[in-house]
Design a protein around this motif. Structure first.
Motif, PDB file in Angstrom:
ATOM      1  N   THR A  42       0.764  -1.207   0.014  1.00 54.86           N
ATOM      2  CA  THR A  42       0.014  -0.245   0.010  1.00 54.86           C
ATOM      3  C   THR A  42       0.819   1.199   0.011  1.00 54.86           C
ATOM      4  OG1 THR A  42      -1.825  -1.145   1.240  1.00 54.86           O
ATOM      5  CG2 THR A  42      -1.828   1.508   1.115  1.00 54.86           C
ATOM      6  N   MET A  43       0.488   2.239  -0.940  1.00 55.05           N
ATOM      7  CA  MET A  43       1.196   3.319  -0.970  1.00 55.05           C
ATOM      8  C   MET A  43       0.956   4.191  -0.002  1.00 55.05           C
ATOM      9  SD  MET A  43       3.248   2.803  -3.299  1.00 55.05           S
ATOM     10  CE  MET A  43       4.213   4.178  -3.719  1.00 55.05           C
ATOM     11  N   PRO A  44       1.807   5.169   0.697  1.00 53.88           N
ATOM     12  CA  PRO A  44       1.509   6.098   1.729  1.00 53.88           C
ATOM     13  C   PRO A  44       0.661   7.022   1.288  1.00 53.88           C
ATOM     14  CG  PRO A  44       4.049   5.839   1.362  1.00 53.88           C
ATOM     15  CD  PRO A  44       3.359   5.294   0.036  1.00 53.88           C
ATOM     16  N   SER A  45       0.107   7.560   2.634  1.00 49.27           N
ATOM     17  CA  SER A  45      -0.522   8.811   2.461  1.00 49.27           C
ATOM     18  C   SER A  45      -0.017  10.106   3.081  1.00 49.27           C
ATOM     19  CB  SER A  45      -2.126   8.894   3.063  1.00 49.27           C
ATOM     20  OG  SER A  45      -1.702   8.267   4.584  1.00 49.27           O
ATOM     21  N   LEU A  46      -0.432  11.250   2.472  1.00 52.80           N
ATOM     22  CA  LEU A  46       0.363  12.338   3.005  1.00 52.80           C
ATOM     23  C   LEU A  46      -0.552  13.596   3.087  1.00 52.80           C
ATOM     24  CD1 LEU A  46       3.149  14.286   3.313  1.00 52.80           C
ATOM     25  CD2 LEU A  46       3.119  14.144   0.961  1.00 52.80           C
ATOM     26  N   GLY A  69       2.848  22.103  -3.709  1.00 57.63           N
ATOM     27  CA  GLY A  69       2.181  21.600  -4.868  1.00 57.63           C
ATOM     28  C   GLY A  69       3.377  20.693  -5.789  1.00 57.63           C
ATOM     29  N   ARG A  70       4.504  21.280  -5.800  1.00 55.07           N
ATOM     30  CA  ARG A  70       5.566  20.539  -6.591  1.00 55.07           C
ATOM     31  C   ARG A  70       5.933  19.025  -6.025  1.00 55.07           C
ATOM     32  NH1 ARG A  70       8.149  24.393 -10.145  1.00 55.07           N
ATOM     33  NH2 ARG A  70       7.273  26.341  -9.765  1.00 55.07           N
ATOM     34  N   LEU A  71       5.696  19.255  -4.554  1.00 50.46           N
ATOM     35  CA  LEU A  71       6.063  17.966  -3.931  1.00 50.46           C
ATOM     36  C   LEU A  71       4.959  16.971  -4.183  1.00 50.46           C
ATOM     37  CD1 LEU A  71       7.380  16.269  -1.498  1.00 50.46           C
ATOM     38  CD2 LEU A  71       5.891  17.286   0.104  1.00 50.46           C
ATOM     39  N   ALA A  72       3.757  17.515  -4.251  1.00 53.86           N
ATOM     40  CA  ALA A  72       2.243  16.657  -4.285  1.00 53.86           C
ATOM     41  C   ALA A  72       2.404  15.969  -5.663  1.00 53.86           C
ATOM     42  CB  ALA A  72       1.179  17.461  -4.143  1.00 53.86           C
ATOM     43  N   THR A  73       2.943  16.547  -6.565  1.00 52.43           N
ATOM     44  CA  THR A  73       2.976  16.302  -7.945  1.00 52.43           C
ATOM     45  C   THR A  73       4.209  15.071  -8.113  1.00 52.43           C
ATOM     46  OG1 THR A  73       2.187  18.358  -8.807  1.00 52.43           O
ATOM     47  CG2 THR A  73       3.563  17.000 -10.369  1.00 52.43           C
ATOM     48  N   ARG A  74       5.189  15.189  -7.354  1.00 54.61           N
ATOM     49  CA  ARG A  74       6.414  14.362  -7.622  1.00 54.61           C
ATOM     50  C   ARG A  74       5.718  13.065  -6.860  1.00 54.61           C
ATOM     51  NH1 ARG A  74      12.129  15.625  -7.412  1.00 54.61           N
ATOM     52  NH2 ARG A  74      12.231  17.805  -8.223  1.00 54.61           N
ATOM     53  N   LEU A  75       5.425  12.917  -5.899  1.00 58.80           N
ATOM     54  CA  LEU A  75       4.826  11.925  -4.989  1.00 58.80           C
ATOM     55  C   LEU A  75       3.553  11.204  -5.515  1.00 58.80           C
ATOM     56  CD1 LEU A  75       5.615  12.849  -1.368  1.00 58.80           C
ATOM     57  CD2 LEU A  75       7.169  11.622  -2.858  1.00 58.80           C
ATOM     58  N   TRP A 118       1.761   8.021  -4.458  1.00 54.64           N
ATOM     59  CA  TRP A 118       1.268   8.319  -3.013  1.00 54.64           C
ATOM     60  C   TRP A 118      -0.095   8.929  -3.187  1.00 54.64           C
ATOM     61  CZ3 TRP A 118       5.025   9.936   1.483  1.00 54.64           C
ATOM     62  CH2 TRP A 118       6.065   9.087   1.293  1.00 54.64           C
ATOM     63  N   ARG A 119      -0.983   8.640  -2.027  1.00 52.00           N
ATOM     64  CA  ARG A 119      -2.193   9.306  -1.838  1.00 52.00           C
ATOM     65  C   ARG A 119      -1.720  10.683  -1.058  1.00 52.00           C
ATOM     66  NH1 ARG A 119      -7.321   7.682  -1.968  1.00 52.00           N
ATOM     67  NH2 ARG A 119      -8.750   8.823  -0.415  1.00 52.00           N
ATOM     68  N   VAL A 120      -2.017  11.934  -1.926  1.00 50.92           N
ATOM     69  CA  VAL A 120      -1.626  13.108  -1.216  1.00 50.92           C
ATOM     70  C   VAL A 120      -3.097  13.979  -1.140  1.00 50.92           C
ATOM     71  CG1 VAL A 120      -0.261  15.361  -1.546  1.00 50.92           C
ATOM     72  CG2 VAL A 120       0.467  13.032  -2.633  1.00 50.92           C
ATOM     73  N   TYR A 121      -3.162  14.581   0.186  1.00 57.87           N
ATOM     74  CA  TYR A 121      -4.157  15.553   0.591  1.00 57.87           C
ATOM     75  C   TYR A 121      -3.288  16.940   0.572  1.00 57.87           C
ATOM     76  CZ  TYR A 121      -6.652  11.710   2.204  1.00 57.87           C
ATOM     77  OH  TYR A 121      -7.488  10.434   2.467  1.00 57.87           O
ATOM     78  N   GLY A 122      -4.110  17.866   0.050  1.00 59.61           N
ATOM     79  CA  GLY A 122      -3.367  19.159   0.176  1.00 59.61           C
ATOM     80  C   GLY A 122      -4.395  20.266   1.191  1.00 59.61           C
ATOM     81  N   LEU A 123      -3.894  20.780   2.086  1.00 55.09           N
ATOM     82  CA  LEU A 123      -4.773  21.725   2.764  1.00 55.09           C
ATOM     83  C   LEU A 123      -4.176  23.147   2.441  1.00 55.09           C
ATOM     84  CD1 LEU A 123      -5.499  21.561   6.583  1.00 55.09           C
ATOM     85  CD2 LEU A 123      -5.311  23.470   5.335  1.00 55.09           C
ATOM     86  N   GLY A 134      -9.423   8.280   8.732  1.00 58.14           N
ATOM     87  CA  GLY A 134      -8.345   7.022   8.526  1.00 58.14           C
ATOM     88  C   GLY A 134      -6.590   7.557   9.023  1.00 58.14           C
ATOM     89  N   PRO A 135      -5.670   6.659   8.580  1.00 56.69           N
ATOM     90  CA  PRO A 135      -4.443   7.002   9.099  1.00 56.69           C
ATOM     91  C   PRO A 135      -3.826   8.010   8.097  1.00 56.69           C
ATOM     92  CG  PRO A 135      -4.773   4.571   8.849  1.00 56.69           C
ATOM     93  CD  PRO A 135      -6.168   5.233   8.389  1.00 56.69           C
ATOM     94  N   LEU A 136      -2.881   8.730   8.605  1.00 56.12           N
ATOM     95  CA  LEU A 136      -2.110   9.662   7.759  1.00 56.12           C
ATOM     96  C   LEU A 136      -0.484   9.282   8.067  1.00 56.12           C
ATOM     97  CD1 LEU A 136      -3.693  13.153   8.089  1.00 56.12           C
ATOM     98  CD2 LEU A 136      -3.399  11.799   5.884  1.00 56.12           C
ATOM     99  N   ASP A 137       0.126   8.644   7.195  1.00 60.46           N
ATOM    100  CA  ASP A 137       1.416   8.358   7.184  1.00 60.46           C
ATOM    101  C   ASP A 137       2.261   9.529   7.456  1.00 60.46           C
ATOM    102  OD1 ASP A 137       0.852   5.482   6.850  1.00 60.46           O
ATOM    103  OD2 ASP A 137       0.332   6.063   4.814  1.00 60.46           O
TER     104      ASP A 137
END
Length: 284
Positions: free
Chosen positions: A2-6, A16-22, A27-32, A62-65
């Motif tokens: 399972t890929m991590p969540s961030l 945003g650049r970090l999100a695009t990379r992962l 990776w499952r990426v949430y952006g606040l 749920g969990p956030l890695d």
């Protein structure tokens, strides 16, 4: 596997650049952020204000890695800095606790402004960080909050960010600004893509089980006197005139080392200002 969540709290330019990379790696990426329409495509939106007590209604269940705190102050005064960095981080830590979430690591994006050295000294993560200005002092307070959190944490002290949309030095060169030559004013920088790349590298290292330090400097390989950078840009841009009045003003002068990050295996894509600004100018 399972890929991590961030969760990226304060998902602006670097985030945003970090999100695009992962996301490209699964990776499952949430952006606040307040304006979720500005998030990169594919980021799971969390509309919210880090400076308010109320937890965003779209907070991930749920969990956030992993969590990256990468806020930017919207008000550049003492109250604005405290609200964005200290209070905002405290809110995120409280929201994590309220949801029973315990990330594997928190990365707090800080600044080399925590240092007050002014004589061209070489600086690393062990150098005294005794900021004289409120901005650096409040960043140090936020760093202490991150490192004292009930989750493993590292702070990443980024130096001067530049890249697309961050072209103030190019503008000053084009307008003929001058800069002090003696004594030389050393400047430190990191391209926004390399800043995001360093954050991604640290998260990926932690995921592999690599033991991380509590602090890393985000800087390219070649701190340089500011007049050298401006002379190179003047030549590259063909600028021949000088402004009669405008001068670049800087308080500090230090040389930051990225040896700790390099020892971990990280390498900047743009090792000096030459490669970074060449990439920017090639897009003009």
């Amino acid at each position: 596997m399972t890929m991590p969540s961030l969760l990226i709290a304060g998902c602006g330019d670097v985030g945003g650049r970090l999100a695009t990379r992962l996301m490209a790696e699964g990776w499952r990426v949430y952006g606040l952020r307040r304006t979720i329409a500005a998030l990169p495509e594919g980021v799971l939106p969390v509309a919210g204000d880090l400076e308010r007590d109320a937890c965003p209604t779209a907070w991930p269940g749920g969990p956030l890695d992993y969590v990256v705190y990468s806020a930017a102050a919207s008000r550049h005064d003492q109250a604005g800095y405290r609200s964005a960095y200290v209070d905002g981080l405290r809110h995120v830590l409280a929201w994590l606790q309220a949801h029973g979430q315990r990330p594997k690591r928190l990365l707090f994006v800080s600044s080399s402004g925590v240092y007050d050295q002014r004589e061209g000294e070489w600086i690393d993560e062990t150098s005294p960080a005794l900021a004289a200005r409120y901005s650096g002092q409040l960043m140090r307070e936020a760093e202490a909050l991150a490192l004292g959190a009930p989750v493993p944490a590292s702070v990443v002290r980024l130096t001067g960010l530049y890249g697309p949309g961050r072209e103030w030095l190019l503008r000053q060169v084009r307008e003929g600004y001058r800069v002090t030559r003696e004594p030389p004013l050393y400047a430190n920088r990191i391209h926004v893509d390399d800043a995001a790349g360093l954050l991604a590298f640290l998260l990926q290292a932690d995921r592999r089980g690599v033991a991380l330090e509590d602090c890393y400097l985000g800087v390219d390989d070649a701190p340089a006197p500011l007049h050298e950078v401006m002379d190179w840009l003047r030549q590259r841009l063909g600028v021949q005139h000088w402004s009669d009045e405008e001068t670049v003003r800087r308080a500090g002068s230090k040389r930051c080392s990225n040896a700790r990050a390099r020892a971990l295996g990280w390498r900047p894509r743009y090792p000096s200002y030459r490669e970074g600004y060449e990439a920017i100018l090639a897009e003009d």
